[in-house]
Design an enzyme around this catalytic site. Structure first.
Site, PDB file in Angstrom:
ATOM      1  N   LYS A 176      -1.543  10.864   6.159  1.00 50.08           N
ATOM      2  CA  LYS A 176      -0.569  11.892   5.749  1.00 50.08           C
ATOM      3  C   LYS A 176      -1.198  13.223   5.321  1.00 50.08           C
ATOM      4  O   LYS A 176      -0.569  14.259   5.451  1.00 50.08           O
ATOM      5  CB  LYS A 176       0.282  11.371   4.594  1.00 50.08           C
ATOM      6  CG  LYS A 176       1.336  10.402   5.053  1.00 50.08           C
ATOM      7  CD  LYS A 176       2.190   9.959   3.895  1.00 50.08           C
ATOM      8  CE  LYS A 176       3.151   8.900   4.392  1.00 50.08           C
ATOM      9  NZ  LYS A 176       3.942   8.310   3.363  1.00 50.08           N
ATOM     10  N   ASP A 193       9.551  12.170   2.508  1.00 47.75           N
ATOM     11  CA  ASP A 193       9.379  11.056   1.566  1.00 47.75           C
ATOM     12  C   ASP A 193      10.030  11.347   0.214  1.00 47.75           C
ATOM     13  O   ASP A 193      10.609  10.447  -0.408  1.00 47.75           O
ATOM     14  CB  ASP A 193       7.884  10.777   1.329  1.00 47.75           C
ATOM     15  CG  ASP A 193       7.276   9.918   2.431  1.00 47.75           C
ATOM     16  OD1 ASP A 193       8.035   9.210   3.118  1.00 47.75           O
ATOM     17  OD2 ASP A 193       6.048   9.968   2.614  1.00 47.75           O
TER      18      ASP A 193
HETATM   19  P1  NAP Z   1      -2.409   6.328   0.763  1.00 44.91           P
HETATM   20  O1  NAP Z   1      -2.274   7.791   0.969  1.00 44.91           O
HETATM   21  O2  NAP Z   1      -3.522   5.615   1.413  1.00 44.91           O
HETATM   22  O3  NAP Z   1      -2.533   6.086  -0.821  1.00 44.91           O
HETATM   23  C1  NAP Z   1      -2.686   4.811  -1.371  1.00 44.91           C
HETATM   24  C2  NAP Z   1      -3.000   4.909  -2.850  1.00 44.91           C
HETATM   25  O4  NAP Z   1      -3.109   3.585  -3.342  1.00 44.91           O
HETATM   26  C3  NAP Z   1      -4.326   5.601  -3.152  1.00 44.91           C
HETATM   27  O5  NAP Z   1      -4.239   6.247  -4.401  1.00 44.91           O
HETATM   28  C4  NAP Z   1      -5.285   4.416  -3.247  1.00 44.91           C
HETATM   29  O6  NAP Z   1      -6.400   4.622  -4.074  1.00 44.91           O
HETATM   30  C5  NAP Z   1      -4.412   3.373  -3.892  1.00 44.91           C
HETATM   31  N1  NAP Z   1      -4.879   2.030  -3.584  1.00 44.91           N
HETATM   32  C6  NAP Z   1      -5.160   1.525  -2.368  1.00 44.91           C
HETATM   33  N2  NAP Z   1      -5.559   0.230  -2.490  1.00 44.91           N
HETATM   34  C7  NAP Z   1      -5.545  -0.040  -3.817  1.00 44.91           C
HETATM   35  C8  NAP Z   1      -5.876  -1.194  -4.564  1.00 44.91           C
HETATM   36  N3  NAP Z   1      -6.292  -2.299  -3.968  1.00 44.91           N
HETATM   37  N4  NAP Z   1      -5.750  -1.123  -5.910  1.00 44.91           N
HETATM   38  C9  NAP Z   1      -5.334   0.005  -6.506  1.00 44.91           C
HETATM   39  N5  NAP Z   1      -5.014   1.129  -5.850  1.00 44.91           N
HETATM   40  C10 NAP Z   1      -5.116   1.106  -4.517  1.00 44.91           C
HETATM   41  O7  NAP Z   1      -1.051   5.575   1.147  1.00 44.91           O
HETATM   42  P2  NAP Z   1       0.449   6.128   1.036  1.00 44.91           P
HETATM   43  O8  NAP Z   1       0.840   6.796   2.277  1.00 44.91           O
HETATM   44  O9  NAP Z   1       0.548   6.858  -0.244  1.00 44.91           O
HETATM   45  O10 NAP Z   1       1.297   4.769   0.982  1.00 44.91           O
HETATM   46  C11 NAP Z   1       1.195   3.915  -0.136  1.00 44.91           C
HETATM   47  C12 NAP Z   1       2.222   2.791  -0.048  1.00 44.91           C
HETATM   48  O11 NAP Z   1       3.536   3.303  -0.106  1.00 44.91           O
HETATM   49  C13 NAP Z   1       2.157   1.966   1.223  1.00 44.91           C
HETATM   50  O12 NAP Z   1       2.352   0.619   0.905  1.00 44.91           O
HETATM   51  C14 NAP Z   1       3.303   2.477   2.046  1.00 44.91           C
HETATM   52  O13 NAP Z   1       3.826   1.502   2.933  1.00 44.91           O
HETATM   53  C15 NAP Z   1       4.322   2.787   0.958  1.00 44.91           C
HETATM   54  N6  NAP Z   1       5.264   3.802   1.422  1.00 44.91           N
HETATM   55  C16 NAP Z   1       6.559   3.431   1.586  1.00 44.91           C
HETATM   56  C17 NAP Z   1       7.474   4.351   2.008  1.00 44.91           C
HETATM   57  C18 NAP Z   1       8.900   3.940   2.192  1.00 44.91           C
HETATM   58  O14 NAP Z   1       9.634   4.663   2.868  1.00 44.91           O
HETATM   59  N7  NAP Z   1       9.344   2.867   1.576  1.00 44.91           N
HETATM   60  C19 NAP Z   1       7.078   5.671   2.293  1.00 44.91           C
HETATM   61  C20 NAP Z   1       5.753   6.021   2.097  1.00 44.91           C
HETATM   62  C21 NAP Z   1       4.849   5.066   1.665  1.00 44.91           C
HETATM   63  P3  NAP Z   1      -7.799   5.178  -3.496  1.00 44.91           P
HETATM   64  O15 NAP Z   1      -7.593   6.660  -3.353  1.00 44.91           O
HETATM   65  O16 NAP Z   1      -8.751   4.811  -4.549  1.00 44.91           O
HETATM   66  O17 NAP Z   1      -8.040   4.501  -2.185  1.00 44.91           O
END
Ligand code: NAP
Length: 470
Positions: free
Chosen positions: A281, A317
């Site tokens: 993203k 989002d």
């Molecule tokens: P992203 O940009 O990769 O961000 C993920 C975040 O979670 C980062 O801060 C990461 O930390 C942290 N993280 C990853 N693994 C972790 C772990 N094992 N323990 C603690 N923190 C952890 O991903 P994103 O796009 O924000 O998406 C995140 C989640 O939201 C996903 O599950 C996605 O499916 C969901 N989502 C849902 C919707 C919906 O419409 N329902 C929309 C958007 C996103 P680091 O920086 O340290 O790696």
């Protein structure tokens, strides 16, 4: 076998009978049964050796006698309108003069140097199926389709694996002779195969053509994405000549350069827009011509629209996130919100929550990485809670980490159950599975829960509006 044929005839135009899925002792009987079977759909006979993706451990490429024996018995069977034999034993056309002879090549390791050499074989149809890990590896296979079309020959080009799924969906529209699909989720015979029902009802592969607008989801893992179901249903409902495909991408730069950007792309797929998901993203922003104000303020793009060769970025989002929360919690002004994670989705949450007047604190595992978002938005930052009393002063917990998602971390929670006590609402952005461990823990403690499905639908509806100007 008979009941599977009956099921397949509901969806398929041609039914492939994989004789290599039977034991040797069953072959004669199976051929006889098929000979007597009344079925309005034609059959394709395949007897694939193990090395080429076959299912019978006792059938190997070197056993030419066994392979020859099968085809000579099958030859007597008039039902085989199509026959598939492998490139190393291309017997189909010799034995079945009145059938369509397919010469196939399968590479399940992705290590074969040059599928083009197989392409030179003489056959009614060439089938080339190569396992890929990186989406841009499918370009080479796709190029063979362009080449055969120019030469008036027939080909079935398939990039196997999740990253190649799009080739199965778009192939027919670009002139592929046929595409393969599984009878159901369990009975697929190759990686990345889609069910015949989804091919027909979700992706509508037979209705697609070169004018079809192609949209897709760019993500690191698209295998469990619900977005193709949501967006294809919307396109079908509105009667738009458009399709939405999974685009599993690891190397975003290679993908954008070789498959998307007008100046450098090597394939013409008629892309009109993308959903962008984890982990691309933020990285996608550098490839866009314009980024709207909300996406810029959030610092992440989840929607790309392509118009007259230009790429425009948006973020839906925030809108998708806040409405379900408002409905479930009520007025958010001064609500105390603990936000787990500081990635792309977290940025949208911070933006929307601040706009709604909530008091937000970010909790992250990597404070250095999360500091940027905290500094930009002027909100507090803490290490992910480990002790049980750290969330006592909060009303709402939002999980924007992927912990608990279908796949590797399914069944895990980003936070200990005891830490949830005292919260009024727990909102997990994850939508697959619908009930994560975090939500189950919260429900067991009597806390109100909200899953990510409503957000997914909300942000998708906003994407449809942007893409279709509706
Ligand atoms: P992203 O940009 O990769 O961000 C993920 C975040 O979670 C980062 O801060 C990461 O930390 C942290 N993280 C990853 N693994 C972790 C772990 N094992 N323990 C603690 N923190 C952890 O991903 P994103 O796009 O924000 O998406 C995140 C989640 O939201 C996903 O599950 C996605 O499916 C969901 N989502 C849902 C919707 C919906 O419409 N329902 C929309 C958007 C996103 P680091 O920086 O340290 O790696």
């Amino acid at each position: 076998m008979i009941s599977e044929i009956e099921k397949a005839s509901e969806f398929a135009d041609v039914i492939e009978l994989r004789f290599d899925c039977l034991d040797d002792v069953e072959l004669d009987k199976a051929i006889a049964i098929v000979a007597d079977l009344k079925c309005e759909k034609p059959f394709l006979a395949t007897y694939r050796p193990l090395e080429q993706g076959g299912n019978n451990p006792a059938l190997v490429s070197d056993d030419l006698h066994k392979r020859e024996s099968f085809f000579s018995k099958a030859r007597k069977n008039a039902n085989f309108k199509f026959v598939d034999s492998e490139f190393d034993f291309p017997i189909a056309k010799t034995y079945f003069k009145n059938s369509v002879g397919i010469i196939s090549f399968h590479d399940f390791t992705g290590s074969a140097d040059d599928p083009e050499a197989i392409y030179l074989q003489k056959a009614d149809v060439i089938k080339i199926a190569v396992q890929i890990d990186e989406i841009t590896e499918s370009i080479k296979i796709w190029k063979l389709l362009e080449k055969t079309k120019k030469e008036g020959r027939e080909i079935i080009p398939i990039a196997m694996g999740e990253a190649g799924k799009w080739t199965r969906i778009l192939g027919l529209a670009h002139g592929a002779y046929m595409t393969y699909a599984a009878l159901d989720d369990e009975s697929g015979t190759a990686p990345g195969q889609i069910t015949a029902k989804d091919m027909r009802d979700v992706y509508r592969v037979k209705e697609l053509n070169l004018e079809t607008e192609v949209y897709g989801i760019i993500g690191g893992n698209t295998a469990f994405s619900q977005s193709p179901y949501i967006h294809n249903a919307a396109f079908k409902e509105s009667g738009r000549n458009a399709v939405y495909v999974p685009l599993q991408v690891n190397n975003l730069d290679e993908f954008m350069r070789r498959m998307v950007l007008p100046a450098t792309r090597e394939v013409e797929l008629n892309f009109h827009g993308f959903s962008v998901t984890i982990p691309h993203k933020q990285a996608i922003m550098q490839y866009l011509d314009e980024i709207d104000e909300t996406a810029r303020a959030i610092g992440a793009v989840n929607t790309v629209k392509i118009c007259e060769g230009k790429l425009f970025g948006y973020n839906t989002d925030a809108e998708g996130f806040i409405e379900p929360l408002r409905k479930a919690f009520g007025d958010l002004s001064n609500a105390r919100v603990a936000l787990l994670g500081a990635g792309g989705a977290a940025r949208a949450c911070v933006y929307a929550l601040k706009k709604a007047g909530a008091d937000v604190t970010i909790f992250a595992r990597n404070l250095d990485k999360a500091k940027l978002l905290s500094d930009e938005s002027g909100i507090a930052l803490n290490q992910l809670p480990t002790a049980s009393n750290q969330l006592l002063n909060f009303d709402i917990l939002v999980n924007s980490t992927p912990v608990g998602m279908k796949g590797k971390s399914e069944g895990e929670s980003p936070i200990h159950k005891a830490s949830l006590e005292g919260l009024k609402l727990v909102y997990d952005l994850i939508y697959a599975p619908e009930k994560t461990k975090l939500l189950s823990d919260a429900a067991e403690l009597g806390i109100k829960t909200l899953g990510g499905m409503e957000m997914l639908l909300g942000q998708a509806a906003a994407q449809q509006k942007l893409w279709t100007n509706s």
